[in-house]
Design a protein around this motif. Structure first.
Motif, PDB file in Angstrom:
ATOM      1  N   LEU A  36       0.842  -1.186   0.000  1.00  0.00           N
ATOM      2  CA  LEU A  36       0.000   0.000   0.000  1.00  0.00           C
ATOM      3  C   LEU A  36       0.882   1.242   0.000  1.00  0.00           C
ATOM      4  O   LEU A  36       1.901   1.295   0.692  1.00  0.00           O
ATOM      5  N   GLY A  37       0.471   2.239  -0.766  1.00  0.00           N
ATOM      6  CA  GLY A  37       1.172   3.517  -0.744  1.00  0.00           C
ATOM      7  C   GLY A  37       0.660   4.382   0.397  1.00  0.00           C
ATOM      8  O   GLY A  37      -0.549   4.463   0.628  1.00  0.00           O
ATOM      9  N   VAL A  38       1.575   5.018   1.131  1.00  0.00           N
ATOM     10  CA  VAL A  38       1.203   5.859   2.264  1.00  0.00           C
ATOM     11  C   VAL A  38       1.784   7.250   2.049  1.00  0.00           C
ATOM     12  O   VAL A  38       2.974   7.401   1.740  1.00  0.00           O
ATOM     13  N   TYR A  39       0.912   8.260   2.205  1.00  0.00           N
ATOM     14  CA  TYR A  39       1.337   9.650   2.073  1.00  0.00           C
ATOM     15  C   TYR A  39       1.082  10.375   3.391  1.00  0.00           C
ATOM     16  O   TYR A  39      -0.035  10.362   3.900  1.00  0.00           O
ATOM     17  N   LEU A  40       2.109  11.020   3.921  1.00  0.00           N
ATOM     18  CA  LEU A  40       1.971  11.862   5.101  1.00  0.00           C
ATOM     19  C   LEU A  40       2.594  13.217   4.806  1.00  0.00           C
ATOM     20  O   LEU A  40       3.679  13.299   4.206  1.00  0.00           O
ATOM     21  N   PHE A  41       1.920  14.278   5.241  1.00  0.00           N
ATOM     22  CA  PHE A  41       2.382  15.633   4.950  1.00  0.00           C
ATOM     23  C   PHE A  41       3.722  15.882   5.629  1.00  0.00           C
ATOM     24  O   PHE A  41       3.902  15.603   6.812  1.00  0.00           O
ATOM     25  N   ARG A  42       4.681  16.403   4.831  1.00  0.00           N
ATOM     26  CA  ARG A  42       6.004  16.697   5.377  1.00  0.00           C
ATOM     27  C   ARG A  42       5.934  17.885   6.328  1.00  0.00           C
ATOM     28  O   ARG A  42       5.425  18.945   5.964  1.00  0.00           O
ATOM     29  N   ARG A  43       6.440  17.703   7.508  1.00  0.00           N
ATOM     30  CA  ARG A  43       6.436  18.759   8.505  1.00  0.00           C
ATOM     31  C   ARG A  43       7.302  19.923   8.030  1.00  0.00           C
ATOM     32  O   ARG A  43       8.451  19.746   7.629  1.00  0.00           O
ATOM     33  N   GLY A  44       6.726  21.124   8.064  1.00  0.00           N
ATOM     34  CA  GLY A  44       7.470  22.311   7.643  1.00  0.00           C
ATOM     35  C   GLY A  44       7.549  22.489   6.144  1.00  0.00           C
ATOM     36  O   GLY A  44       8.247  23.383   5.666  1.00  0.00           O
ATOM     37  N   SER A  45       6.815  21.644   5.390  1.00  0.00           N
ATOM     38  CA  SER A  45       6.868  21.751   3.937  1.00  0.00           C
ATOM     39  C   SER A  45       6.184  23.025   3.466  1.00  0.00           C
ATOM     40  O   SER A  45       5.104  23.385   3.919  1.00  0.00           O
ATOM     41  N   THR A  46       6.833  23.732   2.523  1.00  0.00           N
ATOM     42  CA  THR A  46       6.271  24.980   1.982  1.00  0.00           C
ATOM     43  C   THR A  46       6.129  24.934   0.469  1.00  0.00           C
ATOM     44  O   THR A  46       5.766  25.926  -0.151  1.00  0.00           O
ATOM     45  N   ASP A  47       6.451  23.773  -0.126  1.00  0.00           N
ATOM     46  CA  ASP A  47       6.433  23.677  -1.590  1.00  0.00           C
ATOM     47  C   ASP A  47       5.131  23.084  -2.104  1.00  0.00           C
ATOM     48  O   ASP A  47       5.109  22.249  -2.995  1.00  0.00           O
ATOM     49  N   PHE A  48       3.999  23.559  -1.523  1.00  0.00           N
ATOM     50  CA  PHE A  48       2.701  23.061  -1.969  1.00  0.00           C
ATOM     51  C   PHE A  48       2.427  23.530  -3.391  1.00  0.00           C
ATOM     52  O   PHE A  48       2.598  24.697  -3.723  1.00  0.00           O
ATOM     53  N   SER A  49       2.015  22.613  -4.228  1.00  0.00           N
ATOM     54  CA  SER A  49       1.741  22.917  -5.631  1.00  0.00           C
ATOM     55  C   SER A  49       0.297  22.589  -5.954  1.00  0.00           C
ATOM     56  O   SER A  49      -0.184  21.495  -5.643  1.00  0.00           O
ATOM     57  N   ALA A  50      -0.384  23.530  -6.562  1.00  0.00           N
ATOM     58  CA  ALA A  50      -1.786  23.305  -6.920  1.00  0.00           C
ATOM     59  C   ALA A  50      -1.903  22.242  -8.004  1.00  0.00           C
ATOM     60  O   ALA A  50      -2.897  21.536  -8.098  1.00  0.00           O
ATOM     61  N   THR A  51      -0.869  22.131  -8.873  1.00  0.00           N
ATOM     62  CA  THR A  51      -0.925  21.146  -9.949  1.00  0.00           C
ATOM     63  C   THR A  51      -0.570  19.750  -9.452  1.00  0.00           C
ATOM     64  O   THR A  51      -1.044  18.757  -9.995  1.00  0.00           O
ATOM     65  N   ASP A  52       0.255  19.667  -8.412  1.00  0.00           N
ATOM     66  CA  ASP A  52       0.632  18.357  -7.862  1.00  0.00           C
ATOM     67  C   ASP A  52       0.662  18.451  -6.336  1.00  0.00           C
ATOM     68  O   ASP A  52       1.731  18.544  -5.722  1.00  0.00           O
ATOM     69  N   PRO A  53      -0.496  18.440  -5.688  1.00  0.00           N
ATOM     70  CA  PRO A  53      -0.539  18.587  -4.233  1.00  0.00           C
ATOM     71  C   PRO A  53       0.185  17.461  -3.508  1.00  0.00           C
ATOM     72  O   PRO A  53       0.638  17.637  -2.384  1.00  0.00           O
ATOM     73  N   MET A  54       0.336  16.290  -4.144  1.00  0.00           N
ATOM     74  CA  MET A  54       0.989  15.168  -3.469  1.00  0.00           C
ATOM     75  C   MET A  54       2.489  15.406  -3.321  1.00  0.00           C
ATOM     76  O   MET A  54       3.165  14.678  -2.580  1.00  0.00           O
ATOM     77  N   ALA A  55       3.035  16.422  -3.997  1.00  0.00           N
ATOM     78  CA  ALA A  55       4.467  16.722  -3.869  1.00  0.00           C
ATOM     79  C   ALA A  55       4.815  17.208  -2.475  1.00  0.00           C
ATOM     80  O   ALA A  55       5.981  17.190  -2.082  1.00  0.00           O
ATOM     81  N   SER A  56       3.828  17.666  -1.700  1.00  0.00           N
ATOM     82  CA  SER A  56       4.066  18.142  -0.338  1.00  0.00           C
ATOM     83  C   SER A  56       4.061  16.998   0.678  1.00  0.00           C
ATOM     84  O   SER A  56       4.212  17.239   1.864  1.00  0.00           O
ATOM     85  N   PHE A  57       3.895  15.771   0.208  1.00  0.00           N
ATOM     86  CA  PHE A  57       3.794  14.629   1.102  1.00  0.00           C
ATOM     87  C   PHE A  57       5.014  13.724   0.977  1.00  0.00           C
ATOM     88  O   PHE A  57       5.598  13.585  -0.115  1.00  0.00           O
ATOM     89  N   ASN A  58       5.396  13.124   2.075  1.00  0.00           N
ATOM     90  CA  ASN A  58       6.332  12.009   2.034  1.00  0.00           C
ATOM     91  C   ASN A  58       5.576  10.761   1.611  1.00  0.00           C
ATOM     92  O   ASN A  58       4.441  10.539   2.037  1.00  0.00           O
TER      93      ASN A  58
END
Length: 408
Positions: A165-187
């Protein structure tokens, strides 16, 4: 003396048959009202116990969280202070955050709860594993115990361990949120399933349990940083006292809660619902009281000569009033006793033979649970007595006001 007169009046044959009919109808109404009240309260008690047991399986007896924010710092010295409190049986460290789990194209928002090796000593989740086994793996090889609702939504067999299973958790302190690829802000990492648990829909549809080190690494927690601490204690009745001791040892930066405080809104709602049910069903007894008023009023008319004789012999208005009050209470208590006996028989049969089933197949049990509580019997008998006194007061007052009219 008053009760003796009341009993004789109750048993005596009346000149007008309607008086007997009304008296028995009022008593039957009290029997039905009392039985209904006891049975419904007992069913509510059964559901209340069931819901509490489900929440008890997931929530710890005492929980330590941050007074503000999402995480807390707990050093080894502080942990020793917590463990050294008399009555603390086990302490489990928790790292939890909101994330997303995916299986192919299916993505489900979940709470990923990371636990340590003491978790099964503070929680009953391990006793509710339905498929597979409770195995959370380690940081390098994480394994997941899924809520049964999540398992169903993802469309997997949690005990087969076939597809990671793939697991995504938001990176603490991440500021590179992208509207085109919101999953880029996740580990993003992978884990395999080891089993599933079934407790209650709120947990089954929202929680995945894995190991703490994996979750701490995913969300970037620092040394000695956690999201909570769960504690089991030796004596549940001592929870409030232990909470106070832990609060004093840890200080104001930590929020210490008992199991009741963690679910205070749930317990308050259940308590309110029970009182609403009690008030609504008490209306049945109040309706029965109107029949009692009619029966007693006609009895006063029937016994006018007896009242005159008693007064001529020196009976006071107070004595006459008490006789007819006793008559009303006697009617109510006989009806109430019959209703309680009927309710006990119904509840006993339900417990033994499961006579009334729950419709649908999605419940943990397939019948209405019941639990007889002594306090309910006291409450209902007290209610019946109060209603009987109020219903009897007006006829008894009229009886006492009868003037002496003896004729030769």
């Amino acid at each position: 003396m008053n009760l003796l007169f009341a009993w004789r009046y109750f048993r005596a044959k009346k000149s007008t048959n309607a008086i007997n009919i009304i008296a028995w109808v009022s008593m039957a109404a009290i029997v039905v009202g009392t039985a209904s009240l006891i049975v419904v309260l007992s069913v509510f008690n059964g559901f209340e116990d069931l819901v509490k047991s489900l929440y008890t399986s997931f929530y710890p007896e005492i929980k330590i969280g941050p007074a503000s924010g999402k995480t807390l710092i707990l050093t080894q010295e502080q942990l020793m202070r917590v463990r050294s409190v008399p009555g603390v049986r086990a302490v489990s460290l928790i790292a939890q955050d909101r994330g997303i789990v995916e299986n192919g194209s299916i993505r489900v928002p979940v709470y990923l709860k990371g636990v340590d090796s003491n978790f099964l000593r503070v929680s009953g989740v391990g006793n509710n594993v339905e498929k597979g086994r409770f195995d959370v793996g380690d940081s390098a090889h994480p394994r997941a115990v899924l809520g049964s609702g999540i398992e169903y939504t993802l469309g997997i067999e949690p005990d087969k361990d076939l597809v990671p299973l793939g697991v995504y958790l938001f990176r603490r302190g991440s500021t590179d949120f992208s509207a085109t690829d919101p999953m880029a802000s996740f580990n993003h990492e992978s884990m395999v399933s080891s089993g599933d648990f079934r407790i209650q829909v709120d947990f089954d549809n929202n929680y995945i349990i894995t190991n703490m080190d994996f979750v701490r690494r995913m969300i970037g927690l620092g040394p000695n940083e956690y999201t909570g601490v769960e504690i089991s204690i030796a004596d549940a009745a001592n929870a409030t006292n232990l909470r106070q001791q832990l609060s004093q040892r840890l200080g104001k930066d930590y929020l210490v809660q008992t199991r009741y405080e963690q679910n205070q809104s749930l317990y308050n709602v259940m308590g309110s619902e029970k009182w609403v049910i009690y008030v609504v069903l008490t209306l049945i007894l109040i309706v029965a009281a109107f029949n009692m008023v009619g029966a007693l009023t006609m009895l006063v008319w029937e016994k006018q000569k007896d009242i005159h004789v008693l007064k001529a012999l020196g009976a006071s208005d107070r004595m006459i009033r008490r006789i007819f009050l006793s008559e009303g209470i006697l009617l109510a208590l006989i009806g109430g006793g019959g209703g309680i006996l009927l309710a006990v028989v119904i509840c006993t049969l339900q417990l033994k033979f499961k006579l009334i089933p729950l419709q649908g197949g999605s419940f943990l049990i397939d019948y209405y649970p019941v639990k007889l509580v002594a306090g309910d019997f006291v409450l209902v008998l007290g209610t019946i007595t109060i209603i009987a006194v109020l219903a009897s007061w007006l006829p008894a007052r009229k009886a006492a006001a009868q003037p002496i009219e003896l004729r030769t």
